[in-house]
Write a protein that holds these residues in place. Structure first.
Motif, PDB file in Angstrom:
ATOM      1  N   PRO A  50       0.820  -1.215   0.000  1.00 17.50           N
ATOM      2  CA  PRO A  50       0.000   0.000   0.000  1.00 17.50           C
ATOM      3  C   PRO A  50       0.857   1.269   0.000  1.00 17.50           C
ATOM      4  O   PRO A  50       1.876   1.331   0.682  1.00 17.50           O
ATOM      5  N   GLY A  51       0.418   2.239  -0.786  1.00 18.59           N
ATOM      6  CA  GLY A  51       1.145   3.505  -0.867  1.00 18.59           C
ATOM      7  C   GLY A  51       2.133   3.564  -2.016  1.00 18.59           C
ATOM      8  O   GLY A  51       2.556   4.633  -2.422  1.00 18.59           O
ATOM      9  N   ILE A  52       2.489   2.413  -2.555  1.00 18.15           N
ATOM     10  CA  ILE A  52       3.381   2.368  -3.716  1.00 18.15           C
ATOM     11  C   ILE A  52       2.571   2.755  -4.950  1.00 18.15           C
ATOM     12  O   ILE A  52       1.463   2.258  -5.140  1.00 18.15           O
ATOM     13  N   ILE A  53       3.121   3.650  -5.754  1.00 16.49           N
ATOM     14  CA  ILE A  53       2.408   4.044  -6.976  1.00 16.49           C
ATOM     15  C   ILE A  53       2.650   2.961  -8.017  1.00 16.49           C
ATOM     16  O   ILE A  53       3.660   2.943  -8.717  1.00 16.49           O
ATOM     17  N   THR A  54       1.709   2.031  -8.066  1.00 15.52           N
ATOM     18  CA  THR A  54       1.842   0.874  -8.954  1.00 15.52           C
ATOM     19  C   THR A  54       1.053   1.114 -10.235  1.00 15.52           C
ATOM     20  O   THR A  54       0.137   1.928 -10.267  1.00 15.52           O
ATOM     21  N   ASN A  55       1.412   0.392 -11.272  1.00 11.16           N
ATOM     22  CA  ASN A  55       0.637   0.476 -12.512  1.00 11.16           C
ATOM     23  C   ASN A  55      -0.493  -0.542 -12.535  1.00 11.16           C
ATOM     24  O   ASN A  55      -1.300  -0.550 -13.452  1.00 11.16           O
ATOM     25  N   VAL A 444      12.341  -6.350 -13.926  1.00  7.09           N
ATOM     26  CA  VAL A 444      11.610  -5.822 -12.768  1.00  7.09           C
ATOM     27  C   VAL A 444      10.168  -6.290 -12.813  1.00  7.09           C
ATOM     28  O   VAL A 444       9.500  -6.158 -13.835  1.00  7.09           O
ATOM     29  N   ASP A 445       9.717  -6.793 -11.713  1.00  2.00           N
ATOM     30  CA  ASP A 445       8.308  -7.180 -11.613  1.00  2.00           C
ATOM     31  C   ASP A 445       7.537  -6.058 -10.926  1.00  2.00           C
ATOM     32  O   ASP A 445       8.026  -5.458  -9.965  1.00  2.00           O
ATOM     33  N   ASP A 446       6.323  -5.766 -11.414  1.00  2.00           N
ATOM     34  CA  ASP A 446       5.462  -4.740 -10.815  1.00  2.00           C
ATOM     35  C   ASP A 446       6.233  -3.425 -10.623  1.00  2.00           C
ATOM     36  O   ASP A 446       6.228  -2.834  -9.542  1.00  2.00           O
ATOM     37  N   LEU A 447       6.879  -3.001 -11.683  1.00  2.00           N
ATOM     38  CA  LEU A 447       7.630  -1.736 -11.655  1.00  2.00           C
ATOM     39  C   LEU A 447       6.723  -0.620 -11.148  1.00  2.00           C
ATOM     40  O   LEU A 447       5.586  -0.497 -11.586  1.00  2.00           O
ATOM     41  N   ASN A 448       7.237   0.195 -10.233  1.00  2.00           N
ATOM     42  CA  ASN A 448       6.400   1.282  -9.704  1.00  2.00           C
ATOM     43  C   ASN A 448       6.958   2.634 -10.108  1.00  2.00           C
ATOM     44  O   ASN A 448       8.000   2.730 -10.760  1.00  2.00           O
ATOM     45  N   HIS A 449       6.280   3.687  -9.683  1.00  2.00           N
ATOM     46  CA  HIS A 449       6.700   5.000 -10.162  1.00  2.00           C
ATOM     47  C   HIS A 449       8.116   5.368  -9.736  1.00  2.00           C
ATOM     48  O   HIS A 449       8.914   5.857 -10.538  1.00  2.00           O
ATOM     49  N   PHE A 450       8.440   5.135  -8.480  1.00  2.00           N
ATOM     50  CA  PHE A 450       9.771   5.499  -7.990  1.00  2.00           C
ATOM     51  C   PHE A 450      10.855   4.818  -8.817  1.00  2.00           C
ATOM     52  O   PHE A 450      11.816   5.447  -9.263  1.00  2.00           O
ATOM     53  N   GLU A 451      10.662   3.522  -9.027  1.00  2.00           N
ATOM     54  CA  GLU A 451      11.670   2.777  -9.785  1.00  2.00           C
ATOM     55  C   GLU A 451      11.712   3.223 -11.250  1.00  2.00           C
ATOM     56  O   GLU A 451      12.788   3.309 -11.847  1.00  2.00           O
ATOM     57  N   THR A 452      10.550   3.501 -11.815  1.00  2.00           N
ATOM     58  CA  THR A 452      10.513   3.976 -13.203  1.00  2.00           C
ATOM     59  C   THR A 452      11.374   5.222 -13.338  1.00  2.00           C
ATOM     60  O   THR A 452      12.244   5.313 -14.214  1.00  2.00           O
ATOM     61  N   GLU A 453      11.108   6.175 -12.459  1.00  2.00           N
ATOM     62  CA  GLU A 453      11.834   7.444 -12.537  1.00  2.00           C
ATOM     63  C   GLU A 453      13.343   7.214 -12.374  1.00  2.00           C
ATOM     64  O   GLU A 453      14.143   7.747 -13.142  1.00  2.00           O
TER      65      GLU A 453
ATOM     66  N   MET B 208       6.829  21.214 -20.924  1.00  2.00           N
ATOM     67  CA  MET B 208       7.899  20.244 -21.194  1.00  2.00           C
ATOM     68  C   MET B 208       9.222  20.961 -20.988  1.00  2.00           C
ATOM     69  O   MET B 208       9.484  21.974 -21.628  1.00  2.00           O
ATOM     70  N   THR B 209      10.026  20.433 -20.067  1.00  2.00           N
ATOM     71  CA  THR B 209      11.315  21.081 -19.796  1.00  2.00           C
ATOM     72  C   THR B 209      12.473  20.115 -19.940  1.00  2.00           C
ATOM     73  O   THR B 209      13.622  20.493 -19.813  1.00  2.00           O
ATOM     74  N   GLY B 210      12.151  18.851 -20.180  1.00  2.00           N
ATOM     75  CA  GLY B 210      13.215  17.839 -20.218  1.00  2.00           C
ATOM     76  C   GLY B 210      13.434  17.206 -18.858  1.00  2.00           C
ATOM     77  O   GLY B 210      14.252  16.316 -18.694  1.00  2.00           O
ATOM     78  N   LYS B 211      12.681  17.674 -17.847  1.00  2.00           N
ATOM     79  CA  LYS B 211      12.822  17.090 -16.517  1.00  2.00           C
ATOM     80  C   LYS B 211      11.429  16.789 -15.972  1.00  2.00           C
ATOM     81  O   LYS B 211      10.555  17.656 -15.991  1.00  2.00           O
ATOM     82  N   PHE B 212      11.242  15.554 -15.510  1.00  2.00           N
ATOM     83  CA  PHE B 212       9.949  15.205 -14.913  1.00  2.00           C
ATOM     84  C   PHE B 212       9.877  15.751 -13.490  1.00  2.00           C
ATOM     85  O   PHE B 212      10.825  15.601 -12.721  1.00  2.00           O
ATOM     86  N   GLU B 213       8.778  16.408 -13.166  1.00  8.95           N
ATOM     87  CA  GLU B 213       8.562  16.883 -11.797  1.00  8.95           C
ATOM     88  C   GLU B 213       7.374  16.134 -11.214  1.00  8.95           C
ATOM     89  O   GLU B 213       6.265  16.245 -11.733  1.00  8.95           O
ATOM     90  N   LEU B 214       7.621  15.404 -10.145  1.00  8.53           N
ATOM     91  CA  LEU B 214       6.522  14.694  -9.494  1.00  8.53           C
ATOM     92  C   LEU B 214       5.478  15.699  -9.010  1.00  8.53           C
ATOM     93  O   LEU B 214       4.281  15.434  -9.071  1.00  8.53           O
TER      94      LEU B 214
END
Lengths: 534, 453
Positions: A50-55, A444-453, B208-214
């Motif tokens: 819970p709380g993980i930004i999942t796809n 990666v399984d169940d890649l989430n937002h943090f890991e994506t970034e 669009m700036t080339g940087k993603f901002e959460l």
């Protein structure tokens, strides 16, 4: 970057998590290491924290949205508040075409739109009324009822209502208890839909079919993919009994047990039907991949091997040669544009694997791949299935036991032939994704937002293939993103002609002039040349 | 196209076909995105959060960030308290927002999760906020969800500390970021100090700036929403999406409120500016009056493009109330008006406008597109206006179609360009005119093809 480097950076990324999250997530990520003697393992099909930004989505999405949704001749009635039905209304791009005067309901959304009073006093009355109205207005031969979260909680007996309606109206009415909270992702919903189709639909028809007959399982005709497969297979001379479920009809599915061979495109969502038909009707299934030119050729040759008919084999080779000569030069053109580019893929339960083949055809290197809702067998191969321990969430999804159907069970291959073929083609077997991945690539399984970034920052791929929720995250970071769920409203991408469409779209995305304008020119050159003002 | 829809109208009491609404949580998520550095949180199954993020992303073509409690069957049986506590802890640790805005779902509402007590028991870092709104999907629609989340912002955040800030509050309603920008531009042009919340401009139309901002630059500041309790008045734009927030501010912080139509069209924009002017004593500036003059100029010059044409409207109530008024003011005949959102007040308000204009039209709250389509089959209209789902009816009946409202999934740029204010009204006229004239061009015989129209 070397494998060791990648591994260190991946570990460093995960170490930023709180302890409990770290402990969980590190089991879902691996860096492929070809020096290991033992196959690498990965944890999959477990709860998202819970709380993980999942796809990930829910059970209902897998059942109604994925497996049942494409059947165009059934009233698929969502029993619940309005949202679930609304979100699965025409959003998946499972195309379907009316061929005669049969019912086509793909552009319709049916819901009981439960209100507060129904939640308090029960929704059964409204469901009965809704079925009655649907039958009166549309006169369907099949009605599917799909449950949403509150239905299970308020205790509506949708199966009893379905049975009663089936009797009353003399049509098929099947209920699916696919409440959103069941299982850990869409995957549970696939299984529930598979069970319902096997129990109530498949095997109830009596269409006469020929020897060279196929079902295409796990092909949802997104962007017309299924039609491209159909075109190629029919050109060779196969008869398609049913497509499960893209552009499919419940009516066609009823006679699916008559086909000689089942092809499985999306293993995750439909392998249960493949396995159950194997047990119940003796039909073998063959894992195919029609994404990518080389993999399409291989799949066609494998099918031909199964039937082992010289004419069919010759026709297969002829079709391959014809198709190749048609697409060769244009594929080469796009390959020249894309050669040496890199990609990361995060898609459902098959495409993260399938599209590696097509990207490799185009000279693109795969740096990362992961599934949203796969199981370990989709990563490591079906040989690990006996060692997968069912947890509480998996146990909540019924595992249907079937046995040989005394009337319809038949075997196509002799025992000897089967044993021989098993070593040559993926017969009733899927090898999974990991074996084919390059040393040093990330899984990666169940890649989430943090890991994506973070992983996008580390790998800086040229192409990120994922879905709509993270598409614009990649774009904002300057990385071209291609949706592999909806194909960004393009397609088909399967087969020979599809490969060209994909190559064109990827080349377009990577080279579109907009990327050059991201940084304003005044930030790139000195602006102090003189002044007109003040 | 939609061949299974019969012409004969069928009364239905159990079955909704092709809805003209969706559920509360997506509206709550949209509202929450209008707070700077806020992470919306969906307390329910993962699917809800995934669907809502998808839908908003498709509409705005920008990242929509939100987290979920990821319910499993166990949580559905034993309650989602632990899931929420874990979620809050993880969200602050991993995604570090200033504020988490929780909305419920039909699942957590049905099992009766007590969110305030869960929040009380959660670990919330110093200086951070967690707010919530109850948004059961089986009540109202996405518009109700938006309204409830705005109300939640006021309930949790706004404070009256007895020191007037000399500002006035504007609750803009469920409109596009481009419209929020336009309303801010008009207020700035008038030199009015104001607090607008929620404000999705700069969040869902971020550059669009080339940087993603959460957390992009835009969004209403938490401190401003707190300070909204010290404002001199609140303007709620749109009775369905914004009134409850304004009432709550009045109740909690004694800030007087006024509920207006969403300023779409000439009359609603006049009312908006006049009200602002009266409340603040600021004059409506020359540049805005000039824009109004331009709009009237267009309305006079181009009236023959659309005057007398009948139109069917569907979508969200606040939009439809304003659009009904505007199309009447354009000399058009709004013949059918359908919203999926429930509300007798909607039907009454529209009927009053139709009666006053001497128009015989049909209006329905808690309606669906199947009904609208059947009405159009019985008696056709010249134009259809609404979100993307209308395109199937437009094709089936071969009627020109203007995309307006939510969701628009098959065209882009709409979220950046306003339909509010005088310039927005001009844009609506352009869309209506173009749709009708394109149709005239398409259908014209060669000898009737006009160069000048």
């Amino acid at each position: 970057m070397s494998r060791t480097n990648i591994k260190q950076r991946v570990d460093k990324t995960l170490e930023q998590y709180p302890a409990a999250v770290y402990k969980n997530r590190k089991e879902h990520v691996l860096v492929k290491n070809n020096t290991f003697q033992e196959p690498q393992t990965i944890t999959a099909n477990t709860r998202t924290i819970p709380g993980i930004i999942t796809n990930r989505g829910c059970c209902y999405a897998g059942c109604k949205g994925v497996v049942l949704g494409p059947l165009r001749d059934a009233v698929i009635l969502t029993h619940g508040p309005i949202g679930c039905g609304f979100y699965t209304w025409g959003t998946r791009r499972n195309k379907g075409k009316t061929r005669g005067d049969e019912l086509n309901l793909l552009n319709y959304c049916f819901s009981t739109d439960l209100q507060e009073g129904d939640i308090v006093f029960g929704g059964e009355k409204k469901l009965r009324q809704a079925i009655k109205e649907a039958v009166e207005i549309f006169k369907p031969k099949t009605v599917f009822i799909c449950a949403t979260c509150p239905v299970g909680l308020i205790g509506d007996d949708i199966h009893a209502i379905a049975a009663q309606a089936e009797k009353e109206y003399g049509i098929k009415v099947v209920a699916f208890s696919c409440e959103g909270y069941k299982g850990v992702s869409q995957s549970g919903g696939h299984h529930i839909a598979n069970n319902g189709l096997i129990k109530h639909i498949i095997g109830t028809g009596d269409k006469v079919v020929g020897k060279y007959s196929l079902n295409i399982l796990g092909e949802y005709n997104i962007g017309g993919d299924g039609w491209e497969l159909e075109r190629i297979l029919k050109k060779i001379g196969y008869e398609i009994v049913s497509m499960m479920t893209g552009d499919g009809m419940a009516e066609d599915l009823k006679s699916a047990h008559k086909a000689t061979l089942n092809l499985i495109q999306c293993h995750r969502s439909i392998n249960y039907i493949g396995e159950m038909m194997y047990t119940k009707y003796g039909q073998d299934w063959l894992k195919v991949n029609f994404i990518g030119v080389q993999s399409t050729i291989k799949s066609l040759r494998n099918i031909a091997k199964y039937f082992d008919d010289p004419d069919l084999t010759a026709r297969t080779e002829q079709v391959i040669a014809d198709e190749l000569s048609e697409i060769g030069p244009v594929m080469e053109h796009y390959r020249n544009i894309l050669k040496g580019k890199t990609a990361a893929l995060f898609v459902g339960g098959s495409r993260a694997h399938h599209y590696q083949h097509l990207l490799k055809d185009l000279g693109v290197e795969i740096l990362l791949a992961g599934y949203e809702f796969a199981h370990r067998d989709d990563y490591e191969g079906r040989e690990v299935i006996p060692s997968i321990k069912a947890d509480a969430d998996s146990k909540n999804i019924e595992s249907l036991e079937v046995s040989a159907d005394p009337e319809h069970y038949r075997v196509f291959l002799s025992k000897e032939r089967y044993e021989k073929l098993k070593n040559e083609i993926p017969l009733n077997y899927y090898a999974g994704m990991i074996k084919e991945m390059d040393d040093g690539s990330i899984v990666v399984d169940d890649l989430n937002h943090f890991e994506t970034e973070e992983f996008l920052k580390i790998l800086k791929p040229d192409i990120f293939c994922s879905g709509i929720k993270d598409k614009y995250i990649a774009h904002k970071a300057g990385i071209f993103s291609k949706q592999l769920h909806s194909y960004d409203y393009s397609g088909p991408y399967a087969g020979f002609k599809g490969a060209v469409n994909f190559a064109r779209d990827i080349a377009m995305g990577v080279t579109t002039p907009a990327w050059k304008f991201v940084t304003p020119p005044w930030k790139k050159e000195p602006m102090l040349e003189g002044s007109l003002v003040g | 196209m939609l061949d299974a829809t019969p012409k004969e109208y069928v009364e239905r009491s159990g079955l909704v076909i092709n809805p003209a609404k969706t559920c509360q949580p997506v509206g709550a998520m949209y509202a929450a995105l209008g707070i700077h550095k806020c992470l919306p949180h969906s307390h329910g199954s993962q699917g809800c959060c995934a669907y809502h993020r998808k839908f908003l992303t498709r509409n705005f073509r920008d990242p929509v960030m939100a987290s979920t409690s990821s319910f499993t069957e166990g949580a559905a049986v034993f309650g989602g308290g632990n899931n929420l506590k874990t979620a809050i802890k993880n969200v602050f640790a991993i995604y570090n927002p200033d504020i988490i805005a929780i909305h419920t779902t039909c699942l957590s509402e049905t099992i009766g999760d007590d969110i305030p007590s869960f929040i009380m028991g959660a670990q919330i870092p110093e200086g951070k906020y967690v707010i919530h709104a109850n948004t059961p999907s089986y009540v109202g629609s996405h518009i109700t969800g938006f309204s409830n989340m705005v109300k939640g912002m006021v309930k949790y955040l706004s404070v009256n500390n007895k020191k007037s800030n000399g500002k006035f509050n504007v609750i803009p309603g469920f409109i596009n970021p481009g419209d929020m920008r336009e309303i801010k531009r008009l207020l700035n042009a008038m030199g009015v100090p104001f607090i607008l919340f929620p404000d999705t401009s700069g969040v869902l139309d971020a550059p669009m700036t080339g940087k993603f901002e959460l957390y992009p630059k835009g969004g209403a500041r938490v401190e401003d929403i707190i300070d909204a309790g010290n404002s001199t008045a609140t303007l709620a734009l749109g009775s369905f999406a914004s009134a409850d927030g304004a009432y709550e501010l009045e109740k909690k912080c004694k800030v007087p409120q006024k509920v207006l139509k969403t300023p779409i069209g000439i009359k609603a924009t006049d009312d908006f500016l006049m009200t602002v002017s009266k409340l603040t004593g600021r004059e409506i500036p020359e540049e805005v009056e000039e824009e109004r003059g331009q709009l009237v100029d267009v309305m006079v010059d181009c009236h023959y493009h659309y005057h007398g044409k009948s139109v069917a409207l569907f979508g969200d109530p606040d939009l439809l109330i304003a659009l009904t008024e505007f199309t009447i003011n354009l000399g058009m005949i709004p013949k059918y008006i359908v919203t999926g959102t429930p509300g007798d007040s909607f039907e009454n308000e529209i009927k009053e406008m139709l009666d006053a204009a001497g128009i015989e039209g049909k209006v329905k709250a808690l309606g669906d597109l199947f009904t609208l389509h059947q009405w159009m089959k019985e008696e056709p209209v010249d134009l259809l206006m609404g979100g993307t789902h209308g395109k199937y009816i437009a094709r089936a009946e071969d009627v020109p179609f203007v995309r307006i409202g939510f969701p628009i999934l098959d065209r882009s740029v709409h979220s950046y360009l306003p339909i509010t204010g005088y310039r927005g009204a001009m844009r609506v006229i352009e869309m209506i005119s173009n749709a009708l004239l394109d149709r005239q061009d398409r259908d014209a015989a060669d000898e009737d093809m006009e160069l000048i129209m």
